[in-house]
Design a protein around this motif. Structure first.
Motif, PDB file in Angstrom:
ATOM      1  N   GLU A 207     -92.253  19.866  41.826  1.00 13.55           N
ATOM      2  CA  GLU A 207     -93.160  19.886  42.981  1.00 13.55           C
ATOM      3  C   GLU A 207     -93.119  21.239  43.675  1.00 13.55           C
ATOM      4  O   GLU A 207     -94.149  21.758  44.120  1.00 13.55           O
ATOM      5  CB  GLU A 207     -92.776  18.765  43.954  1.00 13.55           C
ATOM      6  N   ARG A 208     -91.930  21.826  43.741  1.00 11.66           N
ATOM      7  CA  ARG A 208     -91.817  23.152  44.367  1.00 11.66           C
ATOM      8  C   ARG A 208     -92.570  24.206  43.548  1.00 11.66           C
ATOM      9  O   ARG A 208     -93.253  25.073  44.107  1.00 11.66           O
ATOM     10  CB  ARG A 208     -90.349  23.536  44.505  1.00 11.66           C
TER      11      ARG A 208
ATOM     12  N   ARG B   5     -88.247  17.222  42.422  1.00 12.88           N
ATOM     13  CA  ARG B   5     -88.201  18.161  43.543  1.00 12.88           C
ATOM     14  C   ARG B   5     -88.529  19.580  43.081  1.00 12.88           C
ATOM     15  O   ARG B   5     -89.311  20.291  43.731  1.00 12.88           O
ATOM     16  CB  ARG B   5     -86.810  18.122  44.189  1.00 12.88           C
ATOM     17  N   ARG B   6     -87.960  19.965  41.944  1.00 15.10           N
ATOM     18  CA  ARG B   6     -88.182  21.332  41.450  1.00 15.10           C
ATOM     19  C   ARG B   6     -89.607  21.511  40.932  1.00 15.10           C
ATOM     20  O   ARG B   6     -90.240  22.541  41.165  1.00 15.10           O
ATOM     21  CB  ARG B   6     -87.166  21.663  40.356  1.00 15.10           C
TER      22      ARG B   6
ATOM     23  N   ASP C 195     -87.027  17.125  36.985  1.00 14.66           N
ATOM     24  CA  ASP C 195     -86.493  17.062  38.343  1.00 14.66           C
ATOM     25  C   ASP C 195     -87.703  17.137  39.271  1.00 14.66           C
ATOM     26  O   ASP C 195     -88.324  18.207  39.427  1.00 14.66           O
ATOM     27  CB  ASP C 195     -85.557  18.247  38.585  1.00 14.66           C
TER      28      ASP C 195
END
Length: 554
Positions: A400-401, A397-398, A395
């Motif tokens: 990268e976070r 987004r996750r 995922d």
């Protein structure tokens, strides 16, 4: 065709059963100990009985021999001159026949001269010549030297083979002449009696051992069965079936155990339900507060944006206040976002939107986003990234976070030293490490870095203005991918975090292509937990930790 189990497999199965079954151990030990006890007792009893039979036989034999030797003495006294008179040789068979006549024991007698010059006495002409020929030489020598002796021997009997006999020998002196009298008592009755005794004792001992084993089996079954029921009930309780209870029977100790167990389970269920309710209320409160704060935050944000846009027309103090208001609102908004994300993890509503993604652009994007912050902190980036794409089902987004949180923490604690970011892939596993050269972690802190709102040094100024939930959210993101997020640290040597993810969603991880302990650290024993990676990781006073993930033991 079914093959019989190999000896090694059978032995392994027996060892496994021995370790796992208390009942098997108790019954086996009882069986062995009772076999030794009954066997020893039976052996002692059988020997005592047999010795008693032989002693009785010997006592009766002594009486027979005493009477016979007196008859021989009287017979020799009546011979005028036994050295030259053929009367002794002629009538000796009749004497021997008279000695054995009418005896119920079936014994035999042999009479021979001790002096070699009495050659007329020929034992070969006596009725028991076969038995006499089998007399042991040593035994004859002891009898000839004078005295009373007995011995048990196996003697060959025509047509019957070897038979047990009790041989009693006595030296007889009459006038000036010495004779040897030998009695041969058969022991057939005693052998049969001894065999019968042994058979009876063996049968009785076997029955007693089996009975003791059966009693041990029944007794241990009475004790072990409730324990097994308690173990199964405990397993169901640990699996979340909190309504499981043991059946209480009777009023004995086992019934008291079952009642106490049920009371404990009842208390545990009540406390767990209370904790679950408190946790549910806490999650609901966090979620509700986060959502409720969104509306006033939006209004305040609009007003703050307007003020921030017009700050150039304000006085210096007012303009500075507008900037501070804007910064704190940004931080407040990030905190609300993190709280909402944590509440979704706590409620189990987090969803992984995995798709094949190249991690190289993600690393560059995160580093570019934080480069301005790093410049203000006088921190440089050292990137070690493959030139070719690194594709993994993640995922984006996750991930990268997670990377943003790790790099931001490294910048905050970098102490103006370069922050190293590495990316590697091997054998279906991708790993990211972020290393700083700051103060590092003190002993025990490596276990706390993933706790919510925990900071190594609360007095330190933060460059990224985090909420204190970044690493906690990162751990949950790693778990959601089926990966690991681990920490290493040493005082004065900095810290390093490693994110390990499978390249294909759902794959099980066993190793990582990057070390958790940096290569520039001296190879000394590691203090703390260390994962069994494919590459050995050195370290001394090094602290290695990371939250356990599903299916892994830390």
């Amino acid at each position: 065709m079914l093959r019989p189990p190999r000896p090694a497999t059978l032995l392994a199965n027996l060892r496994r059963a021995w370790r796992r079954s208390l009942q098997l151990r108790v019954v086996s030990i009882t069986l062995v100990m009772s076999t030794l006890l009954v066997g020893t007792f039976g052996l002692v009893v059988a020997n005592r009985i047999i010795d008693g039979l032989l002693d009785a036989k010997a006592a009766d034999a002594h009486k027979q021999v005493a009477a016979g030797t007196e008859t021989v003495k009287e017979y020799v006294r009546q011979v005028p001159n036994p050295r030259v008179d053929p009367y002794l040789n002629t009538n000796l068979p009749g004497l021997v026949a008279g000695l054995v006549r009418g005896n119920p024991d079936g014994f035999s007698v042999a009479v021979v001269p001790t002096e070699p010059n009495i050659g007329e006495l020929d034992p070969q002409a006596q009725p028991n010549a076969l038995a006499f020929r089998q007399l042991p030489t040593a035994f004859r020598q002891k009898v000839a030297s004078g005295g009373f002796y007995e011995q048990r021997e196996m003697i060959e009997v025509d047509g019957q083979g070897a038979q047990p006999y009790l041989i009693v020998g006595r030296s007889v002196t009459a006038r000036t002449y010495q004779l040897e009298v030998y009695y041969f008592f058969p022991l057939d009755d005693e052998v049969r009696a001894a065999t019968l005794v042994r058979n009876i004792l063996f049968a009785t001992g076997t029955a007693l051992v089996l009975l003791l084993a059966a009693v041990a089996f029944l007794v241990t079954r009475m004790v072990v069965s409730p324990v097994r029921v308690a173990a199964r009930t405990a397993q169901r309780l640990s699996a979340g079936l909190l309504d499981q209870r043991m059946e209480v029977r009777g009023e004995d100790d086992l019934a008291a155990l079952a009642a106490s167990f049920n009371q404990m389970a009842e208390n545990l269920q009540r406390h767990i339900q209370r904790l679950e309710e408190m946790s549910r209320l806490q999650r609901r409160f966090t979620s509700d507060v986060s959502h409720e704060l969104r509306t006033p935050l939006t209004t305040v944000r609009m007003a703050a944006d307007l003020i921030f846009t017009e700050r150039d027309g304000f006085d210096a103090p007012v303009a500075r206040s507008a900037e501070l208001l804007q910064a704190e609102l940004d931080r407040f908004e990030r905190l609300l976002t993190d709280l909402l994300e944590i509440s979704r993890f706590d409620a189990g509503f987090a969803v992984l939107d995995a798709e094949p993604t190249d991690l190289v652009p993600i690393v560059h994007r995160v580093v570019d986003q934080l480069r301005g912050v790093a410049e203000r902190a006088s921190v440089d980036f050292d990137l070690v990234i493959p030139d070719e794409p690194v594709i993994a089902e993640i995922d984006p987004r996750r991930v990268e976070r997670v990377l943003r949180n790790l790099v931001g923490n490294a910048v905050d604690h970098g102490e103006r030293q370069p922050v190293e970011v590495r990316l590697a892939v091997a054998d279906g596993v991708v790993a990211l490490t972020v290393r700083d050269h700051g103060v590092g972690l003190k002993p025990g802190e490596e276990k706390l870095v993933f706790n919510r709102f925990w900071r190594a040094d609360p007095s330190r100024a933060r460059q990224t203005g985090g909420s204190g939930l970044g690493l906690s959210i990162s751990v949950e993101d790693a778990r959601l991918h089926g990966g690991w997020l681990e920490a290493w640290g040493a005082p004065g040597k900095g810290a390093q975090f490693r994110l390990t993810l499978p390249t294909r969603a759902g794959e099980h991880l066993t190793s990582s292509p990057l070390r958790l302990v940096p290569e520039d650290v001296d190879a000394r024993p590691v203090v703390g937990h260390q994962r069994d990676d494919a590459v050995a990781e050195p370290g001394a006073d090094l602290l290695v930790a990371g939250p356990a993930h599903p299916g892994e033991t830390r």
